[in-house]
Write a protein that holds these residues in place. Sequence first.
Motif, PDB file in Angstrom:
ATOM      1  N   ILE A  56       0.857  -1.285  -0.069  1.00 56.36           N
ATOM      2  CA  ILE A  56      -0.091   0.041   0.053  1.00 56.36           C
ATOM      3  C   ILE A  56       1.143   1.176  -0.052  1.00 56.36           C
ATOM      4  O   ILE A  56       1.757   1.476   0.968  1.00 56.36           O
ATOM      5  CB  ILE A  56      -0.855   0.080   1.145  1.00 56.36           C
ATOM      6  CG1 ILE A  56      -1.677  -1.046   1.553  1.00 56.36           C
ATOM      7  CG2 ILE A  56      -1.692   1.128   1.073  1.00 56.36           C
ATOM      8  CD1 ILE A  56      -2.565  -1.423   2.673  1.00 56.36           C
ATOM      9  N   ARG A  61      -2.835   3.551  -2.760  1.00 58.27           N
ATOM     10  CA  ARG A  61      -3.004   2.990  -3.540  1.00 58.27           C
ATOM     11  C   ARG A  61      -2.424   1.514  -3.499  1.00 58.27           C
ATOM     12  O   ARG A  61      -1.472   1.208  -2.248  1.00 58.27           O
ATOM     13  CB  ARG A  61      -2.121   3.350  -4.979  1.00 58.27           C
ATOM     14  CG  ARG A  61      -2.151   4.669  -5.391  1.00 58.27           C
ATOM     15  CD  ARG A  61      -3.406   5.132  -6.266  1.00 58.27           C
ATOM     16  NE  ARG A  61      -3.794   4.412  -7.234  1.00 58.27           N
ATOM     17  CZ  ARG A  61      -5.168   4.249  -7.553  1.00 58.27           C
ATOM     18  NH1 ARG A  61      -6.102   5.055  -7.132  1.00 58.27           N
ATOM     19  NH2 ARG A  61      -5.456   3.403  -8.557  1.00 58.27           N
ATOM     20  N   ASP A  87      -1.748  -2.369 -10.292  1.00 55.91           N
ATOM     21  CA  ASP A  87      -2.436  -1.524  -9.479  1.00 55.91           C
ATOM     22  C   ASP A  87      -3.773  -2.326  -9.186  1.00 55.91           C
ATOM     23  O   ASP A  87      -4.665  -2.401 -10.193  1.00 55.91           O
ATOM     24  CB  ASP A  87      -2.823  -0.091 -10.173  1.00 55.91           C
ATOM     25  CG  ASP A  87      -3.438   0.971  -9.245  1.00 55.91           C
ATOM     26  OD1 ASP A  87      -3.947   0.312  -8.480  1.00 55.91           O
ATOM     27  OD2 ASP A  87      -3.533   1.832  -9.535  1.00 55.91           O
ATOM     28  N   THR A  89      -6.099  -1.243  -6.841  1.00 54.75           N
ATOM     29  CA  THR A  89      -6.661  -0.341  -5.699  1.00 54.75           C
ATOM     30  C   THR A  89      -8.076  -0.579  -5.865  1.00 54.75           C
ATOM     31  O   THR A  89      -8.931  -0.503  -4.850  1.00 54.75           O
ATOM     32  CB  THR A  89      -6.173   1.185  -6.111  1.00 54.75           C
ATOM     33  OG1 THR A  89      -4.907   1.234  -5.906  1.00 54.75           O
ATOM     34  CG2 THR A  89      -6.905   2.110  -5.090  1.00 54.75           C
TER      35      THR A  89
END
Length: 125
Positions: A56, A61, A87, A89
Amino acid sequence: MTQAVHVAYTGLLRTSSFDLWRRWRELLDGQGLDPANTVVVDLFPDGPDREFGEVITGERRVYRFDLCYDRGRPHSVRQAALDHWTDITEYWQTEPLRMRTADAFIWAPPSVMTALSAGAPTHQG
């Protein structure tokens, strides 16, 4: 009580002089991330030539990746490379490490802190 993986590994990322952690700091820096603001969710062996991990960032993100090197050859970690940098997220809640990620989010220090001085003016109305 044992220390949570994300607490222990984040500490190692930020301070360890071992080759693995030094190289990982270099690789994160290469991705534009500050290791001092990055939280390690987990990192674990995933075959003879890679480790699977998740971090993180200070911007909140979430990334998953493979850290690739020949784990059976001494000092090969010094040339480790990132692979499958992704990614996640927007969908980490559906990933296998979702509980560990949630715990790491809860533990992670805020990336921006507000400092109030003791002599701050007050408004009276």
